[in-house]
Design a protein around this motif. Structure first.
Motif, short mmCIF file in Angstrom:
data_model
loop_
_atom_site.label_atom_id
_atom_site.label_comp_id
_atom_site.label_asym_id
_atom_site.label_seq_id
_atom_site.Cartn_x
_atom_site.Cartn_y
_atom_site.Cartn_z
N LYS A 87 -12.46 3.36 19.73
CA LYS A 87 -12.54 1.74 20.10
C LYS A 87 -11.55 1.31 17.99
CE LYS A 87 -15.65 1.00 23.25
NZ LYS A 87 -16.51 0.19 23.36
N VAL A 88 -12.38 1.74 17.27
CA VAL A 88 -12.30 1.49 15.79
C VAL A 88 -11.97 3.52 14.73
CG1 VAL A 88 -13.33 0.95 13.88
CG2 VAL A 88 -13.17 -0.70 16.31
N VAL A 89 -10.94 2.89 14.43
CA VAL A 89 -10.71 3.91 13.20
C VAL A 89 -11.10 3.35 11.32
CG1 VAL A 89 -8.70 5.63 12.48
CG2 VAL A 89 -9.57 5.11 15.33
N HIS A 90 -11.56 3.55 10.69
CA HIS A 90 -11.45 3.14 9.97
C HIS A 90 -10.74 4.84 8.88
CE1 HIS A 90 -14.97 2.16 6.72
NE2 HIS A 90 -13.58 1.99 6.23
N MET A 91 -10.12 3.88 8.35
CA MET A 91 -9.16 4.85 7.20
C MET A 91 -9.44 3.86 5.88
SD MET A 91 -5.63 4.22 8.99
CE MET A 91 -4.51 5.21 8.60
N GLN A 92 -9.88 4.89 4.52
CA GLN A 92 -10.27 4.64 3.38
C GLN A 92 -9.46 4.64 2.47
OE1 GLN A 92 -13.24 4.47 1.84
NE2 GLN A 92 -13.67 4.22 4.52
N TRP A 93 -8.53 5.71 2.49
CA TRP A 93 -7.08 6.16 1.24
C TRP A 93 -6.17 5.94 2.36
CZ3 TRP A 93 -8.93 5.06 -3.25
CH2 TRP A 93 -10.01 4.95 -3.41
N PHE A 94 -4.50 5.41 2.28
CA PHE A 94 -3.31 5.49 2.35
C PHE A 94 -2.26 6.38 1.53
CE2 PHE A 94 -3.60 1.02 3.84
CZ PHE A 94 -4.05 1.44 5.57
N THR A 113 -5.76 0.97 19.48
CA THR A 113 -6.70 1.06 18.60
C THR A 113 -7.18 -0.32 16.87
OG1 THR A 113 -5.56 3.52 18.51
CG2 THR A 113 -7.08 2.59 16.62
N GLN A 114 -7.85 -0.16 17.16
CA GLN A 114 -8.28 -1.10 16.21
C GLN A 114 -8.91 -0.28 14.67
OE1 GLN A 114 -10.66 -5.13 17.22
NE2 GLN A 114 -11.11 -3.51 18.76
N TYR A 115 -8.59 -0.85 13.85
CA TYR A 115 -8.26 0.01 12.55
C TYR A 115 -9.08 -1.36 11.17
CZ TYR A 115 -4.92 3.16 14.00
OH TYR A 115 -4.60 4.71 14.58
N VAL A 116 -10.24 -0.31 10.83
CA VAL A 116 -10.92 -0.93 9.27
C VAL A 116 -9.50 -0.28 8.01
CG1 VAL A 116 -13.08 -1.72 8.26
CG2 VAL A 116 -12.69 -1.81 11.03
N PHE A 117 -9.62 -0.58 7.47
CA PHE A 117 -9.35 0.06 6.30
C PHE A 117 -10.50 -0.81 4.03
CE2 PHE A 117 -7.01 -0.77 2.51
CZ PHE A 117 -6.27 1.03 1.89
N THR A 118 -10.68 0.33 4.19
CA THR A 118 -11.55 0.02 2.52
C THR A 118 -10.09 -0.28 1.59
OG1 THR A 118 -13.10 0.86 3.77
CG2 THR A 118 -13.35 0.90 1.34
N ALA A 119 -9.83 -1.02 1.16
CA ALA A 119 -9.48 -1.10 -0.27
C ALA A 119 -10.09 -1.59 -1.32
CB ALA A 119 -8.94 -2.38 -0.14
N HIS A 120 -10.34 0.31 -1.51
CA HIS A 120 -11.06 0.30 -2.88
C HIS A 120 -11.13 0.09 -3.93
CE1 HIS A 120 -14.14 3.09 -0.98
NE2 HIS A 120 -13.06 3.98 -0.66
N ASN A 121 -9.36 -0.26 -3.76
CA ASN A 121 -8.18 -0.33 -4.72
C ASN A 121 -7.46 -1.58 -4.62
OD1 ASN A 121 -9.32 0.88 -7.37
ND2 ASN A 121 -8.46 2.24 -5.98
N VAL A 122 -7.23 -2.83 -5.10
CA VAL A 122 -5.92 -3.96 -3.56
C VAL A 122 -4.32 -2.52 -4.17
CG1 VAL A 122 -4.60 -5.90 -4.46
CG2 VAL A 122 -7.09 -6.06 -4.70
N LEU A 123 -4.32 -2.03 -4.69
CA LEU A 123 -3.10 -1.59 -4.90
C LEU A 123 -3.42 0.12 -5.41
CD1 LEU A 123 -0.30 -3.93 -5.83
CD2 LEU A 123 -0.60 -3.22 -3.96
N PRO A 124 -2.76 1.08 -5.89
CA PRO A 124 -2.90 2.20 -6.31
C PRO A 124 -3.22 1.80 -7.62
CG PRO A 124 -1.01 2.60 -4.83
CD PRO A 124 -1.58 1.12 -5.01
N HIS A 125 -3.84 2.63 -8.45
CA HIS A 125 -4.03 2.85 -10.44
C HIS A 125 -2.77 2.98 -10.74
CE1 HIS A 125 -8.70 1.68 -10.11
NE2 HIS A 125 -8.16 3.35 -9.80
N ASN A 126 -2.42 2.75 -12.22
CA ASN A 126 -1.24 2.75 -12.57
C ASN A 126 -0.10 2.85 -11.76
OD1 ASN A 126 -2.55 3.00 -14.75
ND2 ASN A 126 -3.32 5.18 -14.46
N THR A 127 0.33 1.82 -11.07
CA THR A 127 1.28 1.78 -10.50
C THR A 127 2.28 0.12 -10.19
OG1 THR A 127 0.82 1.22 -8.02
CG2 THR A 127 0.87 3.62 -9.08
N GLY A 128 1.11 -0.36 -10.75
CA GLY A 128 1.59 -2.00 -11.37
C GLY A 128 1.87 -2.45 -10.15
#
Length: 381
Positions: A87-94, A113-128
């Motif tokens: 019912k729910v897929v929880h993704m940690q990183w793209f 499928t419903q998705y949860v994403f944890t945004a540990h960072n808004v955008l990947p580090h050091n990528t502007g």
């Protein structure tokens, strides 16, 4: 056939990220959840869990082969979703955000499928802002987003035009390093001689040293401030691999120990235990694993007021806020702290304040909040 309502996917489940996964999932009812992780998982045993090591890309050399391996792992996951229909897929990183976006859109369309994403960072580090376009699509594609601080909510809402009610704030728990106790005991004498922190007020920055962490600013402040540079009662430790950063300004400072190499968990833990003030002069961050590790050893910290670095100070006064990210801001606060040894001792010894921190960042609360989010999605679905 066994049924799983929830999938939890972490392609990077090793080092601090395996610690995160273990602590979050160990408080779940794991009979209803399938944990899909890296073959490099390296924390406590997950024997008896419903789990599959599906990612090996992080053990492969060459970017093209890594990408192919990552895609192959998600082909396997596609068939697992088709089989179990969670019912729910929880993704940690793209890791390949363009591909990840296609995967999310396809499985939502085919299987609901419903998705949860944890945004540990808004955008990947050091990528502007290089990935801002695809992350806008990803943030809109997933059903819910978990962030660790209120500041990150505001950033995602304003940057990507995401409805605020789509985002849930769940703190990142305290990270306790995985220590080999025997190795630690055997090495303490060597480290005592190597660092010689006795009788000093010790400031430190540990682990990977990068520009976004503001360590170059810390170096400039220390080297150009006589109250810091010429004070024999102070010691600055900068220990960890330096990545595209110039810290040569510190080479002439006698009260600085600098080591440009990766350090073990045991040495990291030792240095934290011998630190009086952990310095986090970040230019940009959502939340810091280094900070959450420092909290585990009750180490006072001084942090710039970016992202969620100063959130613990709203729970209890266990450190200092650096009001901005300029040379002057950092200089003023470090000089102030260096002149207040009694304040440092008071913070380190404030049992009640550290208990408040431990309770607020307790994994049992974080796990409960995460599972409550899953259940709410199931109820609406």
């Amino acid at each position: 056939m066994k049924k799983f309502d929830f999938f939890y996917i972490d392609p990077q489940s090793y080092s601090n990220l395996s610690i995160y996964d273990y602590n979050l999932l160990s408080h779940f009812d794991k009979q209803n959840l399938l944990y899909l992780h890296s073959k490099k998982y390296d924390y406590k045993s997950i024997e008896g869990w419903n789990e599959k090591p599906v990612f090996i890309y992080n053990s492969i050399a060459g970017q093209h082969l890594k990408a192919l391996s990552y895609v192959w792992s998600y082909i396997r996951i596609f068939f697992l979703i088709a089989l179990y229909k969670p019912k729910v897929v929880h993704m940690q990183w793209f890791k390949l955000p363009g591909f990840d976006h296609l995967f999310v859109k396809l499985t939502k369309k085919l299987f609901g499928t419903q998705y949860v994403f944890t945004a540990h960072n808004v955008l990947p580090h050091n990528t502007g802002n290089r990935h801002a376009g695809i992350y806008r699509k990803l943030y809109h594609a997933v059903n819910r987003i978990i962030v660790h601080t209120p500041a990150t909510v505001k950033e995602i809402v304003s940057k990507f035009d995401i409805p605020e009610n789509k985002i849930t704030v769940i703190p990142h728990g305290i990270l306790q390093p995985d220590i080999d106790e025997q190795l630690y005991r055997q090495s303490v004498g060597t480290w005592n001689r190597k660092y010689d922190t006795k009788g000093k007020i010790v400031f430190s920055s540990l682990g990977e040293q990068s520009r976004y962490k503001g360590i170059d600013l810390l170096a400039e402040v220390w080297a150009q401030t006589p109250e810091l540079r010429d004070n024999d009662n102070l010691l600055l430790l900068i220990v960890g691999k330096q990545v595209n950063i110039d810290l040569s300004a510190l080479s002439a400072c006698n009260n600085v120990i600098m080591e440009n190499s990766r350090i073990s968990n045991e040495e990291f833990y030792y240095l934290l235990k011998h630190t009086d003030v952990y310095v986090l002069p970040y230019r940009n961050i959502s939340q810091s694993g280094a900070l959450l590790t420092a909290l585990s050893t009750r180490t006072p910290f001084a942090a710039t007021n970016v992202g969620g670095l100063c959130d613990p100070l709203k729970v209890a006064p266990v450190g200092w806020e650096i009001s901005g990210t300029t040379f002057k801001d950092i200089q003023q606060q470090l000089v102030n702290i260096s002149m207040s040894p009694e304040k440092i001792r008071a913070i380190k010894n404030s049992h009640d304040d550290w208990e408040k921190i431990n309770d607020y960042y307790a994994w049992k609360h974080i796990s409960h909040a995460t599972m409550t989010l899953y259940q709410s999605m199931c109820d609406k679905g």
